[in-house]
Design a protein around this motif. Structure first.
Motif, PDB file in Angstrom:
ATOM      1  N   PHE A  25      43.728  11.511  65.535  1.00 20.61           N
ATOM      2  CA  PHE A  25      43.125  12.024  64.304  1.00 20.61           C
ATOM      3  C   PHE A  25      41.702  11.508  64.194  1.00 20.61           C
ATOM      4  O   PHE A  25      41.324  10.571  64.884  1.00 20.61           O
ATOM      5  CB  PHE A  25      43.962  11.496  63.120  1.00 20.61           C
ATOM      6  CG  PHE A  25      43.866  12.345  61.889  1.00 20.61           C
ATOM      7  CD1 PHE A  25      43.219  11.885  60.750  1.00 20.61           C
ATOM      8  CD2 PHE A  25      44.446  13.611  61.857  1.00 20.61           C
ATOM      9  CE1 PHE A  25      43.145  12.661  59.604  1.00 20.61           C
ATOM     10  CE2 PHE A  25      44.376  14.394  60.718  1.00 20.61           C
ATOM     11  CZ  PHE A  25      43.721  13.912  59.579  1.00 20.61           C
ATOM     12  N   SER A  26      40.869  12.116  63.322  1.00 24.29           N
ATOM     13  CA  SER A  26      39.531  11.564  63.110  1.00 24.29           C
ATOM     14  C   SER A  26      39.438  10.904  61.739  1.00 24.29           C
ATOM     15  O   SER A  26      40.018  11.368  60.764  1.00 24.29           O
ATOM     16  CB  SER A  26      38.429  12.615  63.202  1.00 24.29           C
ATOM     17  OG  SER A  26      38.888  13.847  63.573  1.00 24.29           O
ATOM     18  N   PRO A  33      29.683  11.375  62.056  1.00 22.30           N
ATOM     19  CA  PRO A  33      30.377  11.154  60.778  1.00 22.30           C
ATOM     20  C   PRO A  33      31.853  10.779  60.936  1.00 22.30           C
ATOM     21  O   PRO A  33      32.503  10.392  59.970  1.00 22.30           O
ATOM     22  CB  PRO A  33      30.247  12.514  60.082  1.00 22.30           C
ATOM     23  CG  PRO A  33      30.078  13.503  61.171  1.00 22.30           C
ATOM     24  CD  PRO A  33      29.403  12.807  62.306  1.00 22.30           C
ATOM     25  N   LEU A  34      32.387  10.951  62.180  1.00 22.38           N
ATOM     26  CA  LEU A  34      33.809  10.690  62.400  1.00 22.38           C
ATOM     27  C   LEU A  34      34.019   9.840  63.644  1.00 22.38           C
ATOM     28  O   LEU A  34      33.265   9.954  64.615  1.00 22.38           O
ATOM     29  CB  LEU A  34      34.560  12.010  62.627  1.00 22.38           C
ATOM     30  CG  LEU A  34      34.600  13.019  61.496  1.00 22.38           C
ATOM     31  CD1 LEU A  34      35.167  14.340  62.004  1.00 22.38           C
ATOM     32  CD2 LEU A  34      35.470  12.501  60.345  1.00 22.38           C
ATOM     33  N   LYS A  65      43.250  10.138  56.107  1.00 20.63           N
ATOM     34  CA  LYS A  65      42.178  10.907  55.445  1.00 20.63           C
ATOM     35  C   LYS A  65      41.496  10.068  54.374  1.00 20.63           C
ATOM     36  O   LYS A  65      40.346  10.311  54.017  1.00 20.63           O
ATOM     37  CB  LYS A  65      42.760  12.160  54.783  1.00 20.63           C
ATOM     38  CG  LYS A  65      43.018  13.287  55.741  1.00 20.63           C
ATOM     39  CD  LYS A  65      43.490  14.526  54.996  1.00 20.63           C
ATOM     40  CE  LYS A  65      44.197  15.471  55.926  1.00 20.63           C
ATOM     41  NZ  LYS A  65      44.889  16.559  55.230  1.00 20.63           N
ATOM     42  N   GLN A  88      34.902  15.520  72.278  1.00 21.94           N
ATOM     43  CA  GLN A  88      35.556  16.272  71.210  1.00 21.94           C
ATOM     44  C   GLN A  88      37.057  16.442  71.467  1.00 21.94           C
ATOM     45  O   GLN A  88      37.780  16.904  70.590  1.00 21.94           O
ATOM     46  CB  GLN A  88      34.901  17.641  70.994  1.00 21.94           C
ATOM     47  CG  GLN A  88      35.085  18.619  72.136  1.00 21.94           C
ATOM     48  CD  GLN A  88      34.301  19.909  71.881  1.00 21.94           C
ATOM     49  OE1 GLN A  88      33.087  19.880  71.711  1.00 21.94           O
ATOM     50  NE2 GLN A  88      34.978  21.019  71.884  1.00 21.94           N
ATOM     51  N   THR A 106      35.291  20.440  63.904  1.00 26.59           N
ATOM     52  CA  THR A 106      36.315  19.647  63.209  1.00 26.59           C
ATOM     53  C   THR A 106      36.215  18.174  63.581  1.00 26.59           C
ATOM     54  O   THR A 106      36.284  17.301  62.716  1.00 26.59           O
ATOM     55  CB  THR A 106      37.730  20.157  63.576  1.00 26.59           C
ATOM     56  OG1 THR A 106      37.803  21.549  63.306  1.00 26.59           O
ATOM     57  CG2 THR A 106      38.801  19.432  62.780  1.00 26.59           C
ATOM     58  N   ASN A 107      36.075  17.890  64.887  1.00 26.91           N
ATOM     59  CA  ASN A 107      36.175  16.509  65.361  1.00 26.91           C
ATOM     60  C   ASN A 107      34.855  15.753  65.420  1.00 26.91           C
ATOM     61  O   ASN A 107      34.857  14.526  65.423  1.00 26.91           O
ATOM     62  CB  ASN A 107      36.799  16.476  66.757  1.00 26.91           C
ATOM     63  CG  ASN A 107      38.232  16.967  66.747  1.00 26.91           C
ATOM     64  OD1 ASN A 107      38.883  16.954  65.703  1.00 26.91           O
ATOM     65  ND2 ASN A 107      38.718  17.425  67.885  1.00 26.91           N
ATOM     66  N   LEU A 108      33.742  16.469  65.510  1.00 23.80           N
ATOM     67  CA  LEU A 108      32.458  15.780  65.614  1.00 23.80           C
ATOM     68  C   LEU A 108      31.571  15.960  64.391  1.00 23.80           C
ATOM     69  O   LEU A 108      30.741  15.110  64.089  1.00 23.80           O
ATOM     70  CB  LEU A 108      31.693  16.243  66.873  1.00 23.80           C
ATOM     71  CG  LEU A 108      32.390  16.009  68.217  1.00 23.80           C
ATOM     72  CD1 LEU A 108      31.530  16.514  69.366  1.00 23.80           C
ATOM     73  CD2 LEU A 108      32.706  14.537  68.419  1.00 23.80           C
ATOM     74  N   ALA A 109      31.718  17.090  63.704  1.00 27.05           N
ATOM     75  CA  ALA A 109      30.829  17.344  62.577  1.00 27.05           C
ATOM     76  C   ALA A 109      31.532  17.248  61.224  1.00 27.05           C
ATOM     77  O   ALA A 109      30.891  17.376  60.185  1.00 27.05           O
ATOM     78  CB  ALA A 109      30.193  18.729  62.719  1.00 27.05           C
ATOM     79  N   ASN A 110      32.844  17.060  61.238  1.00 23.67           N
ATOM     80  CA  ASN A 110      33.610  16.932  60.000  1.00 23.67           C
ATOM     81  C   ASN A 110      33.461  18.171  59.124  1.00 23.67           C
ATOM     82  O   ASN A 110      33.290  18.078  57.907  1.00 23.67           O
ATOM     83  CB  ASN A 110      33.162  15.671  59.224  1.00 23.67           C
ATOM     84  CG  ASN A 110      34.152  15.289  58.138  1.00 23.67           C
ATOM     85  OD1 ASN A 110      35.340  15.581  58.248  1.00 23.67           O
ATOM     86  ND2 ASN A 110      33.657  14.672  57.083  1.00 23.67           N
ATOM     87  N   ARG A 148      45.922  20.429  65.457  1.00 21.70           N
ATOM     88  CA  ARG A 148      44.840  19.686  64.787  1.00 21.70           C
ATOM     89  C   ARG A 148      44.625  20.167  63.369  1.00 21.70           C
ATOM     90  O   ARG A 148      44.496  19.390  62.432  1.00 21.70           O
ATOM     91  CB  ARG A 148      43.552  19.843  65.625  1.00 21.70           C
ATOM     92  CG  ARG A 148      42.373  19.070  65.109  1.00 21.70           C
ATOM     93  CD  ARG A 148      42.502  17.601  65.460  1.00 21.70           C
ATOM     94  NE  ARG A 148      41.414  16.859  64.850  1.00 21.70           N
ATOM     95  CZ  ARG A 148      41.470  16.353  63.615  1.00 21.70           C
ATOM     96  NH1 ARG A 148      42.554  16.486  62.871  1.00 21.70           N
ATOM     97  NH2 ARG A 148      40.438  15.704  63.121  1.00 21.70           N
ATOM     98  N   GLU A 197      45.285  18.600  59.518  1.00 25.34           N
ATOM     99  CA  GLU A 197      44.218  18.520  58.516  1.00 25.34           C
ATOM    100  C   GLU A 197      44.586  19.225  57.216  1.00 25.34           C
ATOM    101  O   GLU A 197      43.827  19.208  56.259  1.00 25.34           O
ATOM    102  CB  GLU A 197      42.913  19.122  59.074  1.00 25.34           C
ATOM    103  CG  GLU A 197      42.192  18.241  60.078  1.00 25.34           C
ATOM    104  CD  GLU A 197      41.566  16.989  59.462  1.00 25.34           C
ATOM    105  OE1 GLU A 197      41.493  16.891  58.221  1.00 25.34           O
ATOM    106  OE2 GLU A 197      41.154  16.098  60.221  1.00 25.34           O
TER     107      GLU A 197
END
Lengths: 119, 416
Positions: free
Chosen positions: A55-56, A65-66, A88, B52, B151-155, B177, B181
Motif C-alpha cells: 500500500f502507499s 507525496p507517497l 490511509k 510504481q 495512484t502510487n506516485l502522485a497520490n 489496488r 483504496e
C-alpha cells in the motif's frame, strides 16, 4: 469441493489440486506439490488465506507525496481492507528509509519499501 | 553540440539497464579491460517502472524471495552505487546516428559517442485507440500503467466506479489496488476465452476480492460527453467475432490493460525489426542488425517477470563487453523462426558455436502440457516436454552447441 491454486512459496510454482469439504474445510487430498511445504500452503489457503498487503502511505516534505509500503509478513486476507483503511490515516515526515517501520498494530508491522529523501 | 565519449552507453536506468551495466562491468574486469560505462536515464532516479510497482511477486527466481518492485530495484541501485557506475539522470536520448547517441541532458544537448550501446528503455502501453474503442474522448479513460503511476506516485484518485478492459497483469494489479483504496471495481473484461495475466494474479487480485472476470467480452463504446457515464460491453465468440452488443454499464472510469509494445523509437535506421515481438531482430548476443547496438529487457520483448529481464540484461551487458574486447562476434547465420503454436522466439539468429537459452511464448494455452520441438528444416534436432503452458508465462529452453552446430535454419513448434 475442488480448488486449483498456484503455490507461491518457491520458484517451482507448483499447480496444486486440492479436494476439501466445503463446510468443515477439511482437506481430503492435495496433488501437484513437489514438496511438503505445498501441503501446508494448501491447508493455509483453504482454512485461513494469508496475503502480504502492499500500500502507499502519505509523506510530508519528501521528493514524492507517497512512500510504498508492505506488511512485513503475510496477514489474514480478511484483514486486508481494514489494514489498508488504517494506513490511509498515517502521515509520515521525510526522510523515510526502506525498512523503516511506518505502522504497527496487533495484526501487522508495516515497513517502507523505498527511500524518500527530503526535498 | 558538445561531444563526449564512453565505451558502453546504456539507455534506460530501470532493471534492464542496471543489470546490463553490472554484467558489462563484470565481464570487462574479467578481460582486464578498463572501460567506461554510462547509464542515461530520463527521470531523476534509477529504477524505471519498478518505482510504481509497489506490489510484490518480484525476485522469486532471482533472489529466492518475494519482493516488492521498489525493494527489487534497491538491490540493483545499491550495486550500481557500489560499482561506481556513472549515471546521467534527467537526460533523454533522442536519436542514434553514425555511432553517436544524441541526448538532451541537464547540461544541454550532447552527442555521446559509443563503442557499444545497449537499449534498455522498456515498453509502452497499447491504448484504446489501438483497439478501436469509439467515444467522444471524455475524462475518465486511462491505460493501466498511467493509473498505477498516478495512484502510487502522485497520490491522485481517478474515480469511484471502475471498469477494467483486458486481463493483463497490470489491469489485474490495479483492480486490487483500487479496491484497497476504496473504489468499486465493477469487473475485468477480457476479449479472449482465457485470461492474459498470470494465474497468481487472477487469484490474488480478482478472486480474493470477488471482482468478476468476464471472458469473451470487451468495451466497444464509451458514453459521456465531458465525463464518462457508461460503457457498452460487447460479447464475442472464441475467434473474437462480435456476437452481441447490448450491455450498458454505468461507471466513471475505464482502464485499458490491453498489452505492451517494445519502445523501439531509438533504434537506428536500418535496424531489422522482428514482427512477432514488434521489437528488434537480434542475434545470440542480443545485438541488432546494426553492429554495436544491443537490446535487452522489455525493449526487446515484453517479459512477465523482472527476474528474466535481469538475467537477459546481465547477459547482454557481458556480450557488449565481449564485443568491445574482441571487436566482433561470431557470425550468426542460423536463423531461428517461430513455427506452429509459437508466437515468438528470441534470439532470432545463432552462430552454432555456443549453447543458447531461447525465450519464447506459446500462442494458445496447453493446460495438459505439450512438446516444444526444434527442427532444422524437416529434421527434429531437439525436443522438450513442458507441463502446462500458457501464453502469459514465458518459456526458456537451452540448446547446446552440439545440437545447433550443423543447423542451417531452426524452426520452433509445439506438438501436443
Amino acid at each position: 469441493m475442488n480448488k486449483k491454486l498456484m503455490c507461491v512459496l518457491c520458484p517451482n510454482s507448483c499447480s496444486l489440486k486440492i479436494e476439501y469439504d466445503e463446510k468443515t474445510k477439511q482437506i481430503s487430498s492435495v496433488s501437484g506439490n513437489k514438496c511438503k511445504r505445498g501441503i501446508q500452503f494448501a491447508e493455509q489457503e483453504i482454512t485461513d488465506p494469508l496475503r502480504v498487503l502492499t500500500f502507499s502511505v502519505l509523506v510530508e516534505g519528501g521528493n514524492l507525496p507517497l512512500v510504498s509500503t508492505r506488511t512485513k509478513k503475510p496477514i489474514k486476507l480478511s484483514k486486508l481492507i481494514e489494514t489498508a483503511d488504517n494506513l490511509k490515516k498515517v502521515k509520515l515526515n521525510a526522510p523515510v528509509k526502506a525498512g523503516d517501520i511506518v505502522y504497527k498494530d496487533d495484526i501487522c508491522k508495516v515497513i517502507a519499501t523505498k527511500n524518500i529523501p527530503k526535498t | 553540440m558538445n561531444y563526449i565519449e564512453r565505451d558502453i552507453v546504456i539507455i534506460g536506468g530501470g532493471p534492464a539497464g542496471m543489470a546490463a551495466a553490472l554484467g558489462a562491468k563484470e565481464k570487462a574486469e574479467k578481460h582486464k579491460d578498463d572501460i567506461s560505462i554510462l547509464i542515461v536515464e530520463r527521470s531523476d532516479s534509477l529504477g524505471g517502472i519498478l518505482g510504481q510497482c509497489i506490489h510484490d511477486g518480484f525476485g522469486l527466481f532471482k533472489f529466492n524471495k518475494i519482493l516488492t518492485g521498489p525493494e527489487y530495484s534497491i538491490r540493483y541501485e545499491e550495486q550500481i552505487a557500489e560499482n561506481k557506475i556513472e549515471v546521467m539522470s534527467s537526460s533523454y536520448a533522442t536519436k542514434i546516428e553514425d555511432g553517436i547517441v544524441h541526448v538532451n541532458s541537464r547540461e544541454g544537448y550532447i552527442g555521446l559517442k559509443y563503442k557499444a550501446i545497449i537499449l534498455a528503455m522498456g515498453c509502452r502501453e497499447r491504448t484504446y485507440f489501438n483497439i478501436g474503442v469509439s467515444g467522444s474522448r471524455p475524462v475518465g479513460v486511462y491505460t493501466a500503467g498511467t493509473v498505477q503511476n498516478l495512484t502510487n506516485l502522485a497520490n491522485i484518485k481517478l474515480g469511484n466506479r471502475v471498469v477494467i478492459v483486458g486481463s493483463g497483469d497490470i489491469g489485474l494489479i490495479m483492480a486490487r489496488r483500487l479496491t484497497l483504496e476504496g473504489c468499486k471495481v465493477i469487473g475485468v473484461y477480457e476479449i479472449l476465452p482465457y485470461p492474459s495475466g498470470l494465474e497468481r494474479n487472477i487469484q490474488q487480485c480478482l478472486t480474493d476480492f470477488n471482482i468478476p472476470l468476464h471472458l469473451q467480452r470487451s468495451v466497444t463504446q464509451i458514453h459521456g460527453e465531458t465525463h464518462i457515464e457508461a460503457v457498452t460491453i460487447t460479447d464475442y465468440d472464441e475467434f473474437q467475432n462480435p456476437i452481441k452488443t447490448n450491455r450498458i454499464t454505468e461507471c466513471d472510469t475505464v482502464i485499458f490493460a490491453v498489452g505492451l509494445i517494445p519502445e523501439t523509437e531509438l533504434l537506428p535506421e536500418g535496424a531489422r525489426l522482428y514482427k512477432n515481438t514488434k521489437g528488434a531482430f537480434v542475434d545470440e548476443n542480443n545485438m541488432t542488425s546494426v553492429p554495436g547496438v544491443f537490446c535487452c529487457g522489455n525493449v526487446l520483448h515484453v517479459n512477465d517477470l523482472v527476474d528474466w529481464v535481469s538475467e537477459e540484461s546481465e547477459y547482454t551487458g557481458k556480450c557488449a563487453s565481449n564485443y568491445i574486447h574482441r571487436k566482433k562476434h561470431k557470425p550468426c547465420k542460423i536463423e531461428v523462426k517461430a513455427g506452429d503454436g509459437i508466437s515468438y522466439v528470441t534470439p532470432n539468429s545463432v552462430s552454432g558455436t555456443k549453447s543458447i537459452t531461447f525465450a519464447m511464448r506459446v500462442k494458445t494455452p496447453h493446460y495438459n502440457g505439450a512438446d516444444i520441438n526444434f527442427y532444422d528444416g524437416e529434421k527434429l534436432i531437439f525436443s522438450k516436454h513442458e507441463d502446462s503452458l500458457i501464453p502469459s508465462e514465458m518459456l526458456h529452453i537451452k540448446l547446446s552447441r552440439k545440437v545447433m552446430e550443423n543447423a542451417i535454419a531452426i524452426t520452433v513448434k509445439t506438438d501436443e
